[in-house]
Enzyme design. Structure first.
Site, PDB file in Angstrom:
ATOM      1  N   ARG A   1       2.733  -6.451 -10.120  1.00 49.95           N
ATOM      2  CA  ARG A   1       1.520  -6.879 -10.054  1.00 49.95           C
ATOM      3  C   ARG A   1       0.823  -6.568 -11.418  1.00 49.95           C
ATOM      4  O   ARG A   1       1.112  -5.518 -11.866  1.00 49.95           O
ATOM      5  CB  ARG A   1       0.519  -6.105  -8.903  1.00 49.95           C
ATOM      6  CG  ARG A   1      -0.929  -6.462  -8.727  1.00 49.95           C
ATOM      7  CD  ARG A   1      -1.351  -5.982  -7.465  1.00 49.95           C
ATOM      8  NE  ARG A   1      -1.475  -4.665  -7.400  1.00 49.95           N
ATOM      9  CZ  ARG A   1      -0.403  -3.779  -6.448  1.00 49.95           C
ATOM     10  NH1 ARG A   1       0.293  -4.726  -5.632  1.00 49.95           N
ATOM     11  NH2 ARG A   1      -0.626  -2.643  -6.247  1.00 49.95           N
TER      12      ARG A   1
ATOM     13  N   HIS B   1     -13.028  -1.364  -3.494  1.00 47.59           N
ATOM     14  CA  HIS B   1     -13.328  -3.016  -2.659  1.00 47.59           C
ATOM     15  C   HIS B   1     -15.056  -2.961  -2.609  1.00 47.59           C
ATOM     16  O   HIS B   1     -15.132  -2.561  -1.622  1.00 47.59           O
ATOM     17  CB  HIS B   1     -12.625  -3.058  -1.487  1.00 47.59           C
ATOM     18  CG  HIS B   1     -11.057  -3.015  -1.713  1.00 47.59           C
ATOM     19  ND1 HIS B   1     -10.334  -2.755  -0.716  1.00 47.59           N
ATOM     20  CD2 HIS B   1     -10.339  -3.027  -2.841  1.00 47.59           C
ATOM     21  CE1 HIS B   1      -8.915  -2.979  -1.245  1.00 47.59           C
ATOM     22  NE2 HIS B   1      -8.947  -2.932  -2.460  1.00 47.59           N
TER      23      HIS B   1
ATOM     24  N   ASP C   1      -9.847   0.133 -11.403  1.00 41.13           N
ATOM     25  CA  ASP C   1      -8.706  -0.191 -10.555  1.00 41.13           C
ATOM     26  C   ASP C   1      -7.728  -1.182 -11.542  1.00 41.13           C
ATOM     27  O   ASP C   1      -7.998  -2.007 -11.655  1.00 41.13           O
ATOM     28  CB  ASP C   1      -9.303  -1.193  -9.526  1.00 41.13           C
ATOM     29  CG  ASP C   1      -8.177  -1.571  -8.621  1.00 41.13           C
ATOM     30  OD1 ASP C   1      -7.147  -1.210  -8.532  1.00 41.13           O
ATOM     31  OD2 ASP C   1      -8.651  -2.273  -7.469  1.00 41.13           O
TER      32      ASP C   1
ATOM     33  N   HIS D   1       0.784  -1.064  -0.089  1.00 39.65           N
ATOM     34  CA  HIS D   1      -0.132  -0.041  -0.050  1.00 39.65           C
ATOM     35  C   HIS D   1       0.780   1.385   0.089  1.00 39.65           C
ATOM     36  O   HIS D   1       0.405   2.316   0.544  1.00 39.65           O
ATOM     37  CB  HIS D   1      -0.904   0.114   1.161  1.00 39.65           C
ATOM     38  CG  HIS D   1      -2.097  -0.936   1.082  1.00 39.65           C
ATOM     39  ND1 HIS D   1      -2.759  -1.559   2.087  1.00 39.65           N
ATOM     40  CD2 HIS D   1      -2.714  -1.854  -0.044  1.00 39.65           C
ATOM     41  CE1 HIS D   1      -3.395  -2.696   1.796  1.00 39.65           C
ATOM     42  NE2 HIS D   1      -3.512  -2.602   0.605  1.00 39.65           N
TER      43      HIS D   1
ATOM     44  N   HIS E   1      -1.106 -11.678  -1.135  1.00 36.47           N
ATOM     45  CA  HIS E   1      -2.555 -11.063  -1.091  1.00 36.47           C
ATOM     46  C   HIS E   1      -3.322 -12.015  -2.124  1.00 36.47           C
ATOM     47  O   HIS E   1      -3.257 -12.804  -2.666  1.00 36.47           O
ATOM     48  CB  HIS E   1      -2.377  -9.403  -1.585  1.00 36.47           C
ATOM     49  CG  HIS E   1      -2.045  -9.285  -2.832  1.00 36.47           C
ATOM     50  ND1 HIS E   1      -2.750  -9.442  -4.175  1.00 36.47           N
ATOM     51  CD2 HIS E   1      -0.952  -8.748  -3.268  1.00 36.47           C
ATOM     52  CE1 HIS E   1      -2.019  -9.429  -5.187  1.00 36.47           C
ATOM     53  NE2 HIS E   1      -0.908  -8.745  -4.732  1.00 36.47           N
TER      54      HIS E   1
ATOM     55  N   ASP F   1      -0.607   1.431  -9.629  1.00 36.98           N
ATOM     56  CA  ASP F   1      -1.890   0.931  -9.318  1.00 36.98           C
ATOM     57  C   ASP F   1      -2.533   2.390  -9.334  1.00 36.98           C
ATOM     58  O   ASP F   1      -2.502   3.082  -7.978  1.00 36.98           O
ATOM     59  CB  ASP F   1      -1.803   0.101  -7.801  1.00 36.98           C
ATOM     60  CG  ASP F   1      -3.251  -0.633  -7.560  1.00 36.98           C
ATOM     61  OD1 ASP F   1      -4.034  -0.106  -8.102  1.00 36.98           O
ATOM     62  OD2 ASP F   1      -3.333  -1.564  -6.883  1.00 36.98           O
TER      63      ASP F   1
HETATM   64 ZN    ZN Z   1      -7.562  -3.670  -6.767  1.00 39.85          ZN
HETATM   65 MG    MG Z   2      -5.526  -2.131  -7.643  1.00 40.22          MG
END
Ligand code: ZN
Ligand code: MG
Length: 416
Positions: free
Chosen positions: A384, A340, A250, A222, A329, A239
């Site tokens: 990612r 989310h 996202d 994060h 994760h 991100d």
């Molecule tokens: Zn996400």
């Molecule tokens: Mg994301």
């Protein structure tokens, strides 16, 4: 609801410092039911034989409007948004004591805000105080979110149009970031490029704080500091996604700052990309929530063993959880008004089945910190790859599409 009265407030305004407020963001449940974006507003729904919707909102106030801008006021809000009734927000307490009389249940989001809970209990007590005039208070307090979560989980055509727009703008922003990136710039400069692209297409806010993480910073899941210098030879993980009409996108992409992947960077990148492809292939009706994650994990673990990051058989590495040193994760989350988003992942102990109209992210990754038992060639590689996916009748549709293959990325980075 059956019978009862539901009360749904929008979000409170929050002070940033002294007399300056954070930019107002409405409550997602309230907005889902109303489309009304002003602060200080409450929706009341009366269920039963004569159902009706009542909006409580700020009154017109020419003096305040000079300072803070336009307000609908109850009359214009009622006709403009299609409520059955509208009342000034100042009347809420008095009206609630009346509306809750002789109703079996009050639906509210109990526990979301302590001050609001106290106020709702005050209404119940006000009704109880009228007991001697023959009025009964609701015997039940029910959680409205239980009903709304499942409605919000399935997106209709109108919602999907907003999500597609958010996805397209964010796709453009990620590609802009790739084009302008070069060694010597700073993470915040790339963040500025993302924001520029979001805002110039009409998004008023990112859906969440952008992560722009160069080199080892990508291993901080994060990371939002976004202050570091971009170094040649390192990767940049971004991100970031914008919000459109309240709906989130996202996206995560990871690419080489100087435009070419090194051998080990490329190996891990291709591994994560293969894991994402396996997960996306597992998104279709009839599969359950955990299957895309399992598919991604199977690919990642085989790679971790091949590259000497984990030892043993795939089964033993999954069983022991040793892979969590590099992949800690989950592979995704529901996506919608909240990044989310709401919705159960499990029901009665079983993973939720995927159904058309659900939207989720698919985002496997691999994060390799400096450690004695890890080959130095892999140190500080954090990767990612995240896309937004809609479950369709016969599979899924990927809504987001910034450059993703090694070839497409290398052709784009640093070309501006
Ligand atoms: Zn996400
Ligand atoms: Mg994301």
């Amino acid at each position: 609801m059956g019978q009862g009265v539901a009360v749904i407030a929008t979000a409170p305004e929050r002070t940033r410092n002294r007399d300056v407020h954070h930019r107002f963001r409405f409550d997602s449940y309230f907005y889902y039911l109303t489309g009304f974006t002003e602060p200080e507003a409450v929706l009341v729904l009366v269920a039963g034989a004569e159902p009706r919707s009542i909006l409580f909102c700020r009154e017109k106030d020419l003096e305040r409007e000079i300072w803070d801008g336009f307000r609908f006021g109850p009359a214009a809000a009622q006709s403009g948004f299609g409520f059955d009734e509208a009342q000034p927000i100042g009347k809420l307490d008095e009206q609630m004591a009346r509306l809750l009389a002789d109703q079996p249940a009050m639906f509210a989001d109990v526990g979301a805000d302590a001050a609001w809970d106290t106020r709702a209990i005050g209404w119940l007590n006000a009704v109880r105080a009228q007991a001697r005039s023959g009025v009964t208070a609701p015997g039940e307090i029910r959680d409205l979110r239980r009903l709304l979560d499942d409605m919000r989980l399935f997106k209709d055509t109108h919602e999907l149009a907003s999500m597609r727009r958010a996805a397209a703008i964010s796709t453009g922003a990620h590609e802009r970031a790739m084009r302008v990136t070069r060694p010597g710039l700073h993470e915040y400069q790339i963040e500025a490029e993302l924001l520029h692209e979001f805002h110039r297409h009409g998004s008023s806010s990112p859906a969440y704080p952008s992560i722009v993480a160069g080199g080892a910073n990508a291993c901080v899941l994060h990371y939002v500091e976004n202050r570091a210098r971009l170094e040649a030879g390192s990767l940049l993980l971004i991100d970031a996604g914008c919000e459109i009409d309240g709906y989130a996108s996202d996206i995560t992409r990871t690419f080489p700052i100087s435009g070419r992947f090194s051998g080990p960077q490329r190996d891990i990148y291709e591994l994560v990309l293969a894991a994402q492809a396996a997960a996306i292939a597992a998104v279709r009706p009839g599969q359950h929530w955990e299957q895309p994650h399992d598919a991604a994990l199977a690919v990642l673990v085989r790679g971790f063993i091949d590259f000497g990051l984990c030892a043993g058989s795939p089964e033993s590495v999954i069983e022991s959880g040793d892979y969590k040193r590099f992949y800690m994760h989950r592979t995704g989350h529901w996506l919608g008004l909240d990044v989310h988003d709401v919705g159960d992942y499990k029901r009665d102990g079983a993973w939720r089945a995927l159904e058309p109209g659900m939207t989720l992210t698919v985002e496997p990754g691999c994060y390799i910190r400096r450690a004695d038992n890890v080959a130095a060639a892999f140190w500080d590689i954090g990767i990612r790859i995240e896309d937004d996916v809609l479950v369709t009748a016969d599979g899924c549709e990927v809504l987001t599409s910034p450059a993703k293959t090694v070839a497409a990325i290398e052709a784009l980075v640093g070309t501006d």
